[in-house]
Scaffold this motif. Structure first.
Motif, PDB file in Angstrom:
ATOM      1  N   LEU A 166      33.501  37.260  42.350  1.00 43.34           N
ATOM      2  CA  LEU A 166      32.179  37.495  42.850  1.00 43.34           C
ATOM      3  C   LEU A 166      31.989  38.322  44.288  1.00 43.34           C
ATOM      4  O   LEU A 166      32.518  38.083  44.828  1.00 43.34           O
ATOM      5  N   GLY A 167      31.030  39.001  44.247  1.00 43.00           N
ATOM      6  CA  GLY A 167      30.901  39.903  45.624  1.00 43.00           C
ATOM      7  C   GLY A 167      30.898  41.416  44.940  1.00 43.00           C
ATOM      8  O   GLY A 167      30.987  41.784  43.882  1.00 43.00           O
ATOM      9  N   PRO A 168      31.072  42.279  46.218  1.00 42.27           N
ATOM     10  CA  PRO A 168      31.194  43.736  46.089  1.00 42.27           C
ATOM     11  C   PRO A 168      32.350  44.050  45.339  1.00 42.27           C
ATOM     12  O   PRO A 168      33.588  43.407  45.440  1.00 42.27           O
ATOM     13  N   ASP A 169      32.304  45.268  44.576  1.00 43.20           N
ATOM     14  CA  ASP A 169      33.345  45.712  43.718  1.00 43.20           C
ATOM     15  C   ASP A 169      34.417  45.824  44.376  1.00 43.20           C
ATOM     16  O   ASP A 169      35.729  45.669  43.719  1.00 43.20           O
ATOM     17  N   GLU A 170      34.368  46.436  45.511  1.00 49.08           N
ATOM     18  CA  GLU A 170      35.932  46.659  46.568  1.00 49.08           C
ATOM     19  C   GLU A 170      36.369  45.642  46.912  1.00 49.08           C
ATOM     20  O   GLU A 170      37.587  45.631  47.246  1.00 49.08           O
ATOM     21  N   SER A 171      35.630  44.501  47.170  1.00 49.81           N
ATOM     22  CA  SER A 171      36.398  43.283  47.466  1.00 49.81           C
ATOM     23  C   SER A 171      35.521  42.084  47.149  1.00 49.81           C
ATOM     24  O   SER A 171      35.104  41.331  47.851  1.00 49.81           O
ATOM     25  N   PRO A 172      35.902  41.742  45.914  1.00 48.56           N
ATOM     26  CA  PRO A 172      35.181  40.485  45.498  1.00 48.56           C
ATOM     27  C   PRO A 172      35.895  39.271  45.933  1.00 48.56           C
ATOM     28  O   PRO A 172      37.465  39.493  46.122  1.00 48.56           O
ATOM     29  N   ARG A 173      35.223  37.909  45.821  1.00 48.39           N
ATOM     30  CA  ARG A 173      36.003  36.950  46.516  1.00 48.39           C
ATOM     31  C   ARG A 173      36.295  36.073  45.294  1.00 48.39           C
ATOM     32  O   ARG A 173      35.082  35.845  44.370  1.00 48.39           O
ATOM     33  N   GLU A 174      37.207  35.430  45.000  1.00 47.49           N
ATOM     34  CA  GLU A 174      37.544  34.452  43.909  1.00 47.49           C
ATOM     35  C   GLU A 174      36.950  33.032  44.263  1.00 47.49           C
ATOM     36  O   GLU A 174      37.042  32.397  45.183  1.00 47.49           O
ATOM     37  N   TYR A 175      36.259  32.358  43.035  1.00 45.19           N
ATOM     38  CA  TYR A 175      35.974  31.191  43.185  1.00 45.19           C
ATOM     39  C   TYR A 175      36.289  30.263  42.105  1.00 45.19           C
ATOM     40  O   TYR A 175      36.419  30.718  40.900  1.00 45.19           O
ATOM     41  N   GLN A 176      36.722  28.774  42.516  1.00 48.24           N
ATOM     42  CA  GLN A 176      37.208  27.963  41.140  1.00 48.24           C
ATOM     43  C   GLN A 176      36.135  27.060  40.856  1.00 48.24           C
ATOM     44  O   GLN A 176      35.728  26.397  41.837  1.00 48.24           O
ATOM     45  N   ALA A 177      35.791  27.158  39.727  1.00 46.84           N
ATOM     46  CA  ALA A 177      34.545  26.071  39.381  1.00 46.84           C
ATOM     47  C   ALA A 177      34.734  25.813  37.644  1.00 46.84           C
ATOM     48  O   ALA A 177      35.279  26.974  36.815  1.00 46.84           O
ATOM     49  N   PRO A 178      34.473  24.725  37.212  1.00 50.76           N
ATOM     50  CA  PRO A 178      34.276  24.696  35.700  1.00 50.76           C
ATOM     51  C   PRO A 178      33.010  25.709  35.033  1.00 50.76           C
ATOM     52  O   PRO A 178      33.158  25.722  33.905  1.00 50.76           O
TER      53      PRO A 178
END
Length: 144
Positions: A22-34
């Motif tokens: 999630l986040g901007p296309d150039e630097s999305p951040r990864e999130y872990q969730a079910p």
């Protein structure tokens, strides 16, 4: 405040964490969730600095998935749902009179901010649900 509604899951891998970018296309951040809604809430709170809540929508038929019930690791929930699947049991009748109490034990209910149980439509696992799309829309709308 952002409200995030998502239909709840109850499949064989429903407790497994997934990776969401999630986040901007150039630097999305990864999130872990079910659930994607849980990842989105975390993104909104941490990266967007906004308030957000997750509300799960559970169709009342969700717990009737025998294959998932058989694979559960939570012995207490598995026992309750096994009783629910026995259509002649007291638990079966009690569930359809008050499904909310059993859905509080769904693992996703514990990580969401709230949930709502809505009617189901059609026949599933031999149980006939007599509802309509208009009723489902009304149930969700009144929760909003």
């Amino acid at each position: 405040m952002d409200l995030i509604y998502q239909v709840g899951r109850f499949d064989v891998a429903f407790e497994k964490s997934l990776t969401f970018a999630l986040g901007p296309d150039e630097s999305p951040r990864e999130y872990q969730a079910p659930l994607s809604s849980i990842a989105l809430r975390e993104y909104l709170i941490t990266d967007q600095e906004t308030k957000a809540k997750v509300i799960l929508i559970y169709p009342i038929s969700l717990f009737l998935n025998k294959r998932v019930v058989e694979s559960l690791s939570d012995v207490n929930l598995k026992s309750k749902l096994t009783s629910l699947l026995n259509r002649n049991s007291v638990e079966h009748s009690a569930f359809f009179n008050d499904p909310h109490s059993l859905f509080t034990e769904h693992p996703h209910s514990k990580i969401a901010d709230d949930f709502v149980v809505i009617s189901s439509v059609g026949t599933y696992e031999g149980v006939v649900f007599q509802s309509s799309l208009n009723i489902l829309i009304l149930q969700i709308f009144t929760d909003l």
